[in-house]
Design a protein around this motif. Structure first.
Motif, PDB file in Angstrom:
ATOM      1  N   THR A   1       0.046   0.957  -8.129  1.00  0.00           N
ATOM      2  CA  THR A   1       0.111   1.287  -6.705  1.00  0.00           C
ATOM      3  C   THR A   1      -1.284   1.450  -6.118  1.00  0.00           C
ATOM      4  O   THR A   1      -1.589   0.922  -5.036  1.00  0.00           O
ATOM      5  CB  THR A   1       0.924   2.580  -6.501  1.00  0.00           C
ATOM      6  N   ILE A   2      -2.131   2.172  -6.836  1.00  0.00           N
ATOM      7  CA  ILE A   2      -3.506   2.372  -6.366  1.00  0.00           C
ATOM      8  C   ILE A   2      -4.227   1.032  -6.258  1.00  0.00           C
ATOM      9  O   ILE A   2      -4.904   0.748  -5.257  1.00  0.00           O
ATOM     10  CB  ILE A   2      -4.259   3.326  -7.331  1.00  0.00           C
ATOM     11  N   TYR A   3      -4.069   0.202  -7.286  1.00  0.00           N
ATOM     12  CA  TYR A   3      -4.680  -1.129  -7.259  1.00  0.00           C
ATOM     13  C   TYR A   3      -4.118  -1.952  -6.105  1.00  0.00           C
ATOM     14  O   TYR A   3      -4.850  -2.688  -5.425  1.00  0.00           O
ATOM     15  CB  TYR A   3      -4.434  -1.847  -8.582  1.00  0.00           C
ATOM     16  N   GLY A   4      -2.811  -1.824  -5.860  1.00  0.00           N
ATOM     17  CA  GLY A   4      -2.189  -2.589  -4.786  1.00  0.00           C
ATOM     18  C   GLY A   4      -2.717  -2.212  -3.416  1.00  0.00           C
ATOM     19  O   GLY A   4      -2.984  -3.090  -2.575  1.00  0.00           O
ATOM     20  N   TYR A   5      -2.882  -0.921  -3.182  1.00  0.00           N
ATOM     21  CA  TYR A   5      -3.431  -0.502  -1.885  1.00  0.00           C
ATOM     22  C   TYR A   5      -4.881  -0.966  -1.732  1.00  0.00           C
ATOM     23  O   TYR A   5      -5.314  -1.318  -0.631  1.00  0.00           O
ATOM     24  CB  TYR A   5      -3.312   1.009  -1.714  1.00  0.00           C
ATOM     25  N   GLU A   6      -5.616  -0.952  -2.854  1.00  0.00           N
ATOM     26  CA  GLU A   6      -6.982  -1.485  -2.791  1.00  0.00           C
ATOM     27  C   GLU A   6      -6.941  -2.984  -2.486  1.00  0.00           C
ATOM     28  O   GLU A   6      -7.758  -3.494  -1.707  1.00  0.00           O
ATOM     29  CB  GLU A   6      -7.708  -1.250  -4.117  1.00  0.00           C
ATOM     30  N   TRP A   7      -5.982  -3.712  -3.060  1.00  0.00           N
ATOM     31  CA  TRP A   7      -5.837  -5.145  -2.827  1.00  0.00           C
ATOM     32  C   TRP A   7      -5.601  -5.422  -1.343  1.00  0.00           C
ATOM     33  O   TRP A   7      -6.108  -6.395  -0.790  1.00  0.00           O
ATOM     34  CB  TRP A   7      -4.664  -5.656  -3.674  1.00  0.00           C
ATOM     35  N   TYR A   8      -4.820  -4.576  -0.710  1.00  0.00           N
ATOM     36  CA  TYR A   8      -4.486  -4.761   0.696  1.00  0.00           C
ATOM     37  C   TYR A   8      -5.504  -4.135   1.646  1.00  0.00           C
ATOM     38  O   TYR A   8      -5.320  -4.196   2.865  1.00  0.00           O
ATOM     39  CB  TYR A   8      -3.116  -4.147   0.994  1.00  0.00           C
ATOM     40  N   TRP A   9      -6.544  -3.508   1.116  1.00  0.00           N
ATOM     41  CA  TRP A   9      -7.447  -2.734   1.959  1.00  0.00           C
ATOM     42  C   TRP A   9      -8.071  -3.570   3.075  1.00  0.00           C
ATOM     43  O   TRP A   9      -8.135  -3.132   4.234  1.00  0.00           O
ATOM     44  CB  TRP A   9      -8.547  -2.084   1.116  1.00  0.00           C
ATOM     45  N   ASN A  10      -8.533  -4.767   2.733  1.00  0.00           N
ATOM     46  CA  ASN A  10      -9.164  -5.612   3.754  1.00  0.00           C
ATOM     47  C   ASN A  10      -8.176  -5.976   4.860  1.00  0.00           C
ATOM     48  O   ASN A  10      -8.526  -5.956   6.048  1.00  0.00           O
ATOM     49  CB  ASN A  10      -9.738  -6.884   3.120  1.00  0.00           C
ATOM     50  N   GLN A  11      -6.948  -6.294   4.467  1.00  0.00           N
ATOM     51  CA  GLN A  11      -5.954  -6.633   5.484  1.00  0.00           C
ATOM     52  C   GLN A  11      -5.569  -5.410   6.310  1.00  0.00           C
ATOM     53  O   GLN A  11      -5.345  -5.513   7.522  1.00  0.00           O
ATOM     54  CB  GLN A  11      -4.702  -7.242   4.844  1.00  0.00           C
ATOM     55  N   MET A  12      -5.507  -4.251   5.681  1.00  0.00           N
ATOM     56  CA  MET A  12      -5.196  -3.029   6.416  1.00  0.00           C
ATOM     57  C   MET A  12      -6.305  -2.712   7.417  1.00  0.00           C
ATOM     58  O   MET A  12      -6.036  -2.334   8.573  1.00  0.00           O
ATOM     59  CB  MET A  12      -4.996  -1.869   5.436  1.00  0.00           C
ATOM     60  N   THR A  13      -7.550  -2.877   6.984  1.00  0.00           N
ATOM     61  CA  THR A  13      -8.682  -2.651   7.895  1.00  0.00           C
ATOM     62  C   THR A  13      -8.650  -3.636   9.049  1.00  0.00           C
ATOM     63  O   THR A  13      -8.832  -3.257  10.214  1.00  0.00           O
ATOM     64  CB  THR A  13     -10.006  -2.782   7.119  1.00  0.00           C
ATOM     65  N   TYR A  14      -8.389  -4.901   8.734  1.00  0.00           N
ATOM     66  CA  TYR A  14      -8.310  -5.935   9.765  1.00  0.00           C
ATOM     67  C   TYR A  14      -7.188  -5.631  10.758  1.00  0.00           C
ATOM     68  O   TYR A  14      -7.361  -5.768  11.978  1.00  0.00           O
ATOM     69  CB  TYR A  14      -8.072  -7.291   9.099  1.00  0.00           C
ATOM     70  N   THR A  15      -6.045  -5.209  10.243  1.00  0.00           N
ATOM     71  CA  THR A  15      -4.903  -4.903  11.108  1.00  0.00           C
ATOM     72  C   THR A  15      -5.214  -3.745  12.042  1.00  0.00           C
ATOM     73  O   THR A  15      -4.922  -3.787  13.244  1.00  0.00           O
ATOM     74  CB  THR A  15      -3.667  -4.568  10.260  1.00  0.00           C
ATOM     75  N   ALA A  16      -5.825  -2.693  11.499  1.00  0.00           N
ATOM     76  CA  ALA A  16      -6.151  -1.524  12.324  1.00  0.00           C
ATOM     77  C   ALA A  16      -7.176  -1.863  13.394  1.00  0.00           C
ATOM     78  O   ALA A  16      -7.096  -1.360  14.525  1.00  0.00           O
ATOM     79  CB  ALA A  16      -6.670  -0.394  11.439  1.00  0.00           C
ATOM     80  N   GLU A  17      -8.126  -2.725  13.059  1.00  0.00           N
ATOM     81  CA  GLU A  17      -9.204  -3.037  14.000  1.00  0.00           C
ATOM     82  C   GLU A  17      -8.796  -4.060  15.053  1.00  0.00           C
ATOM     83  O   GLU A  17      -9.249  -3.992  16.195  1.00  0.00           O
ATOM     84  CB  GLU A  17     -10.428  -3.549  13.229  1.00  0.00           C
ATOM     85  N   THR A  18      -7.962  -5.017  14.688  1.00  0.00           N
ATOM     86  CA  THR A  18      -7.643  -6.113  15.613  1.00  0.00           C
ATOM     87  C   THR A  18      -6.260  -6.001  16.241  1.00  0.00           C
ATOM     88  O   THR A  18      -5.993  -6.653  17.253  1.00  0.00           O
ATOM     89  CB  THR A  18      -7.734  -7.469  14.887  1.00  0.00           C
ATOM     90  N   MET A  19      -5.381  -5.180  15.653  1.00  0.00           N
ATOM     91  CA  MET A  19      -4.020  -5.074  16.188  1.00  0.00           C
ATOM     92  C   MET A  19      -3.723  -3.625  16.568  1.00  0.00           C
ATOM     93  O   MET A  19      -3.950  -3.210  17.692  1.00  0.00           O
ATOM     94  CB  MET A  19      -3.009  -5.623  15.183  1.00  0.00           C
ATOM     95  N   SER A  20      -3.266  -2.846  15.621  1.00  0.00           N
ATOM     96  CA  SER A  20      -2.982  -1.435  15.880  1.00  0.00           C
ATOM     97  C   SER A  20      -2.854  -0.694  14.572  1.00  0.00           C
ATOM     98  O   SER A  20      -2.253  -1.209  13.620  1.00  0.00           O
ATOM     99  CB  SER A  20      -1.688  -1.280  16.687  1.00  0.00           C
TER     100      SER A  20
END
Length: 218
Positions: A29-48
């Motif tokens: 789970t920890i590795y998975g959230y790290e895997w998605y970190w870039n997409q999560m950052t992108y989503t927060a910055e460009t969408m919501s």
């Protein structure tokens, strides 16, 4: 020890097995959230930032299955007769874990190898993700006798799962795909929704079969 014994209720509910899978799922789970970190950052910055819960699908599934294992560990230490009586929240955690672990386990493997078929390069991470996601789907099925969820938690999970699909493919927060599949996004979306319904049916069948067997044992 026969192969069949490894699939027995006694072995699967043993503390060795539960603790082993607990740490595997937690670290995954920890590795998975790290895997998605870039997409999560992108989503927060460009969408919501409000869209963030809909981004990391697989690690959220494994997080909930970690919760299932935690409940089973509590049962093993207190004894089922002394463990807290299963409630609605535990049922929701279990149903969520079953539906999403099976769904995204199958989904990830399918997407990786569909991308490979369409020409994307396969690397060691793809093999690692394929094995780990097959494990997610398998463990969701292996523990079917130990779940306690009933019908309404499945309904609640169905609402979340289908809403998540809507957010992924109507709003655009779907997991980043192999480049070779981007031209086939409608097909990926259709496959994902169909897999949601299949996973919900799997959870429902598990519930019904478990109920029948429990009645026979009484």
């Amino acid at each position: 020890m026969s192969i069949r014994s490894y699939f027995s209720r006694a072995f699967l509910s043993s503390r060795f097995m539960l603790w082993s899978l607990f740490w595997v799922n937690l670290l995954g789970t920890i590795y998975g959230y790290e895997w998605y970190w870039n997409q999560m950052t992108y989503t927060a910055e460009t969408m919501s930032a409000a869209y963030l819960p809909f981004v990391p699908d697989s690690p959220t599934a494994s997080l909930f299955f970690t919760g299932v294992l935690a409940y089973l560990l509590v049962d093993s230490y207190k004894g089922r007769s002394l463990a807290p009586r299963p409630g609605w929240f535990r049922g929701f955690v279990e149903a969520f874990a079953v539906v999403t672990s099976f769904k995204y386990g199958v989904w990830a493997v399918s997407i990786i190898w569909a991308g490979a078929y369409m020409g994307s390069e396969v690397n060691w991470q793809d093999w690692m993700l394929s094995i780990s996601h097959l494990g997610m789907a398998a463990e969701a099925l292996l523990y079917w006798r130990l779940y306690t969820y009933r019908f309404w938690p499945i309904v609640a999970v169905a609402v979340w799962t289908l809403w998540n699909d809507f957010m992924d493919y109507a709003v655009g927060v779907f997991p980043w795909l192999p480049e070779s599949l981007m031209d086939h996004l409608p097909s990926v979306a259709a496959f994902t929704v169909e897999l949601s319904f299949v996973s919900l049916v799997v959870a429902f069948v598990i519930m019904k079969v478990r109920e029948v067997l429990n009645k026979r044992e009484v």
